[in-house]
Design an enzyme around this catalytic site. Sequence first.
Site, mmCIF file in Angstrom:
data_model
loop_
_atom_site.group_PDB
_atom_site.id
_atom_site.type_symbol
_atom_site.label_atom_id
_atom_site.label_comp_id
_atom_site.label_asym_id
_atom_site.label_seq_id
_atom_site.Cartn_x
_atom_site.Cartn_y
_atom_site.Cartn_z
ATOM 1 N N ASP A 100 0.867 -1.188 0.000
ATOM 2 C CA ASP A 100 0.000 0.000 0.000
ATOM 3 C C ASP A 100 0.902 1.236 0.000
ATOM 4 O OD1 ASP A 100 0.912 0.221 2.615
ATOM 5 O OD2 ASP A 100 -1.067 0.244 3.548
ATOM 6 N N CYS B 48 2.933 -3.380 4.069
ATOM 7 C CA CYS B 48 2.084 -2.248 4.474
ATOM 8 C C CYS B 48 2.742 -1.625 5.701
ATOM 9 C CB CYS B 48 0.626 -2.671 4.698
ATOM 10 S SG CYS B 48 0.313 -3.750 6.103
ATOM 11 N N THR C 32 2.298 -2.274 9.004
ATOM 12 C CA THR C 32 2.671 -3.308 9.986
ATOM 13 C C THR C 32 2.860 -4.685 9.360
ATOM 14 O OG1 THR C 32 0.344 -3.796 10.341
ATOM 15 C CG2 THR C 32 1.362 -2.184 11.844
ATOM 16 N N HIS D 222 8.129 -25.236 7.881
ATOM 17 C CA HIS D 222 7.061 -26.001 8.548
ATOM 18 C C HIS D 222 5.669 -25.728 7.995
ATOM 19 C CE1 HIS D 222 9.434 -26.828 12.538
ATOM 20 N NE2 HIS D 222 10.138 -27.092 11.447
ATOM 21 N N HIS E 130 5.113 -32.279 8.448
ATOM 22 C CA HIS E 130 4.425 -30.987 8.292
ATOM 23 C C HIS E 130 3.363 -31.017 7.179
ATOM 24 C CE1 HIS E 130 7.324 -29.431 11.070
ATOM 25 N NE2 HIS E 130 8.321 -29.806 10.274
HETATM 26 C C1 RB5 Z 1 -2.444 2.317 6.683
HETATM 27 O O1 RB5 Z 1 -2.620 3.444 7.491
HETATM 28 C C2 RB5 Z 1 -2.155 1.106 7.566
HETATM 29 O O2 RB5 Z 1 -3.300 0.765 8.274
HETATM 30 C C3 RB5 Z 1 -1.662 -0.074 6.737
HETATM 31 O O3 RB5 Z 1 -0.493 0.286 6.083
HETATM 32 C C4 RB5 Z 1 -1.332 -1.329 7.508
HETATM 33 O O4 RB5 Z 1 -0.447 -1.100 8.536
HETATM 34 C C5 RB5 Z 1 -2.487 -2.141 7.908
HETATM 35 O O5 RB5 Z 1 -2.373 -3.216 8.521
#
Ligand code: RB5
Length: 145
Positions: free
Chosen positions: A8, A65, A67, A98, A133
């Site tokens: 993203d 993204c 996180t 695994h 596995h």
């Molecule tokens: C975007 O603000 C953020 O929510 C996205 O990049 C991501 O971290 C979502 O899990």
Amino acid sequence: MKIAIGSDHVGFELKPIIIEYIKGLGHDIEDLGTYSNERTDYPKFSKKVAEEVASGNFDRGILICGTGVGISIAANKVEGIRAVVCSEPYSAKLSKEHNNTNVLAFGSRVVGSELAKMIVKSWLDTEFEGGRHEKRVQMIEEIIC
Ligand code: RB5
């Protein structure tokens, strides 16, 4: 290997660094977007990358993204996809060995570029171990079906 990558807008700046790194490891890599840092929605890129991997057009997928969480959750909605979010190389390696993960996600707000490269290398250098596995991965597939 043939690898599809997507992100993203939050993962947009880290993505070219990872693309160049993966090329340097000798793999083919295709960028499925996003192509600017304009605000967008991560599930779009989960869907694109996951469907390409599930259909066999690509061997593996990588998603970035903020996180790695949202983009991996969405990728796991596509049948045949086992996506993992990692912030260190050990889990990345074991997720392949695994769990036979076929999509790797990480967060540009969580890991720096050098740690991201280590995570990617550890995952790409590892193969599924099979054996004991195999049945467990099959059990995961049966939950989806
Ligand atoms: C975007 O603000 C953020 O929510 C996205 O990049 C991501 O971290 C979502 O899990």
